[in-house]
Write a protein that holds these residues in place. Structure first.
Motif, mmCIF file in Angstrom:
data_model
loop_
_atom_site.group_PDB
_atom_site.id
_atom_site.type_symbol
_atom_site.label_atom_id
_atom_site.label_comp_id
_atom_site.label_asym_id
_atom_site.label_seq_id
_atom_site.Cartn_x
_atom_site.Cartn_y
_atom_site.Cartn_z
ATOM 1 N N ALA A 183 -6.156 -0.609 -9.453
ATOM 2 C CA ALA A 183 -7.498 -1.181 -9.500
ATOM 3 C C ALA A 183 -8.521 -0.132 -9.922
ATOM 4 N N LYS A 184 -8.441 1.041 -9.316
ATOM 5 C CA LYS A 184 -9.378 2.116 -9.657
ATOM 6 C C LYS A 184 -9.212 2.548 -11.107
ATOM 7 N N GLU A 229 2.565 1.432 -3.382
ATOM 8 C CA GLU A 229 1.678 1.807 -4.476
ATOM 9 C C GLU A 229 1.397 3.297 -4.471
ATOM 10 N N CYS A 245 -3.183 -3.380 -5.688
ATOM 11 C CA CYS A 245 -2.724 -2.003 -5.920
ATOM 12 C C CYS A 245 -3.987 -1.156 -6.109
ATOM 13 N N THR A 246 -4.357 -0.406 -5.091
ATOM 14 C CA THR A 246 -5.612 0.347 -5.105
ATOM 15 C C THR A 246 -5.682 1.321 -6.267
ATOM 16 N N TRP A 247 -4.612 2.076 -6.486
ATOM 17 C CA TRP A 247 -4.587 3.053 -7.572
ATOM 18 C C TRP A 247 -4.767 2.347 -8.918
ATOM 19 N N ALA A 290 0.831 -1.201 0.000
ATOM 20 C CA ALA A 290 0.000 0.000 0.000
ATOM 21 C C ALA A 290 0.869 1.256 0.000
#
Length: 153
Positions: free
Chosen positions: A94-95, A8, A90-92, A5
């Motif tokens: 994924a979005k 990323e 990877c949140t960024w 996190a």
């Protein structure tokens, strides 16, 4: 040690600036010829390694997707692609992928359409990262058949 996190977030800022993520690090010997990218092999993957592995998986899956997929195969592929914005670590990333599939719905009607769709999505990411685009006419050569010179046989 940075978590995925934390890593990323750093990589997202780098990507937003248009630079490639993941600077090389000197290996234990300290010699320039032994440079490696990302964390050492026994560490969790960074965003760049995760992305490379994911694209490899997705492109290879598309290369072996049926020419005439069944309703169940189409549904499964859509479920796989739709899970990325929900589950990807990877949140960024994924979005960003979620925005892409909303703007450009996955094409799962056949192997060629899926391969082309994925290549175009990957090229969009490459463009954001300042990386070269891939020739989408060569997806089979890259992900299924290998080069015509036989060096991968």
């Amino acid at each position: 040690m940075e978590s995925l996190a934390d890593n990323e977030k750093s990589n997202a800022r780098t990507a937003a600036a248009g630079a490639a993520v993941g600077a090389g690090a000197l290996a234990a010997t300290g010699s320039p010829s032994s440079r490696q990218t990302g964390p050492p092999p026994d560490c969790p993957p960074d965003s760049e390694q995760l992305g490379q592995a994911t694209w490899t998986f997705l492109h290879t899956t598309a290369a072996y997707y049926p020419e005439s997929p069944s309703v169940a195969q189409k549904s499964s592929m859509l479920a796989l692609l739709s899970s990325i914005p929900v589950l990807y670590p990877c949140t960024w990333c994924a979005k960003d992928f979620g925005r892409e599939i909303e703007k450009y719905p996955p094409q799962v009607s056949n192997r060629a359409a899926l391969s082309r769709w994925l290549c175009e999505r990957h090229n969009h990411v490459n463009e954001k990262l300042g990386k070269p685009k891939f020739d989408c006419d060569k997806t089979d050569e890259r992900w299924k058949d290998g080069p015509s010179d036989g060096r991968c046989d």
